[in-house]
Design an enzyme around this catalytic site. Structure first.
Site, PDB file in Angstrom:
ATOM      1  N   TYR A 134      -2.654  -1.375  10.201  1.00 54.41           N
ATOM      2  CA  TYR A 134      -2.697  -1.676   8.769  1.00 54.41           C
ATOM      3  C   TYR A 134      -1.425  -1.197   8.080  1.00 54.41           C
ATOM      4  CZ  TYR A 134      -4.320  -1.288   3.900  1.00 54.41           C
ATOM      5  OH  TYR A 134      -4.442  -1.368   2.523  1.00 54.41           O
ATOM      6  N   SER A 164       0.844  -1.189   0.000  1.00 57.37           N
ATOM      7  CA  SER A 164       0.000   0.000   0.000  1.00 57.37           C
ATOM      8  C   SER A 164       0.879   1.238   0.000  1.00 57.37           C
ATOM      9  CB  SER A 164      -0.893   0.018   1.257  1.00 57.37           C
ATOM     10  OG  SER A 164      -1.524   1.278   1.428  1.00 57.37           O
TER      11      SER A 164
END
Length: 279
Positions: free
Chosen positions: A185, A172
């Protein structure tokens, strides 16, 4: 694209999203780039995983669709894979359990005989304004689903992967520009980028490549099921293109990394961010 404020219970469903995400159902055209390959894709019921499954099938690969419990979404992914003339194997279960990770690989080997492409894409996140609001069990689950599952899947798959095989982790933009409200995350996404870089070096002598993809904001069920409605409404506005990406816009990168055309690409982290650079 303007999406209205909306919210769902985790893990969310594409059927309840407004507007519906584009997975390339009508647009992706294959050209045989993955002909005869066998792929395992986690989180393939919706979002990026679904778009990758559709693209892989239309490029000639059979696909194992791993998912949690979104049975209707997974059924639709399998239908689209089979519509492309390829085999679809659906396996539901929780990747936070190492035993289930091994079961996913066992089923793939049972059905296909080998694994040519492993895409570790399933993820969990939850938005919290402060670190103190992150429950201990949520921290543990985020690491288990996003990072530990990657380890267990790869470890189980390697004996069944041969020269020319490809491992792809979904990282990400948060891997090096972490959001302050997505601390667990973001940490896992940095870990995925780091793991793939390590594996690219350790597996090179076997002829197995390892890369990661770093998406920016992408319109998937994870967004309305893990973020407050006001953040959903403005989701994607922060990147130079001013909008979230569609899952279909990620699929070509995953195809390249899985294909023989990507034979010298290993250890890379490819940004698909709508113009937002990664470090």
């Amino acid at each position: 694209m303007n999406q209205p404020a909306q919210q769902q219970e985790f893990p969310g469903s594409e059927q309840e999203m407004t507007p519906k995400p584009d997975h390339g159902e009508e647009s992706y055209r294959g050209s045989g780039r993955l002909e005869g390959k066998f792929a395992v894709i986690t989180g393939a019921d919706s979002g990026i995983g679904k778009a990758v499954a559709i693209a892989y099938a239309r490029e000639g690969a059979d696909v194992l669709v791993s998912y949690l419990d979104e049975h209707e979404d997974a059924k639709e992914t399998c239908r689209l894979v089979e519509e492309a003339g390829r085999r679809a194997v659906a396996v539901s279960g929780d990747l936070a359990d190492p035993a289930h990770c091994r079961e996913v690989i066992r089923r793939a080997v049972e059905e296909f005989g080998r694994i040519d492409v492993l895409v570790s894409n399933a993820a969990f996140q939850m938005d919290h304004p402060t670190l103190e609001e992150v429950p201990d069990e949520e921290w543990d689950r985020t690491l288990a689903v996003n990072l530990s599952a990657f380890f267990h899947l790869v470890k189980a798959a390697l004996p069944h992967m041969h020269e020319g095989a490809s491992i792809i982790g979904s990282s990400s933009v948060n891997s090096d520009m972490p959001s302050p409200t997505l601390i667990p995350y973001a940490a896992t996404k940095a870990g995925i980028a780091n793991m793939t870089a390590s594996m690219a070096q350790s597996l090179a002598e076997r002829g197995i490549r390892a890369n990661s993809v770093a998406p920016g904001p992408v319109w998937t069920p994870l967004i309305p099921s893990t973020m407050p409605p006001e953040k959903v409404e403005s989701f994607g506005e922060q990147v130079p293109m001013g909008r979230p990406g569609q899952p279909a816009e990620l699929a070509p990168v995953y195809v390249l990394l899985a294909s023989d055309e990507g034979s010298y690409i290993s250890g890379a982290r490819i940004a698909v961010t709508g113009g937002k650079p990664i470090l």
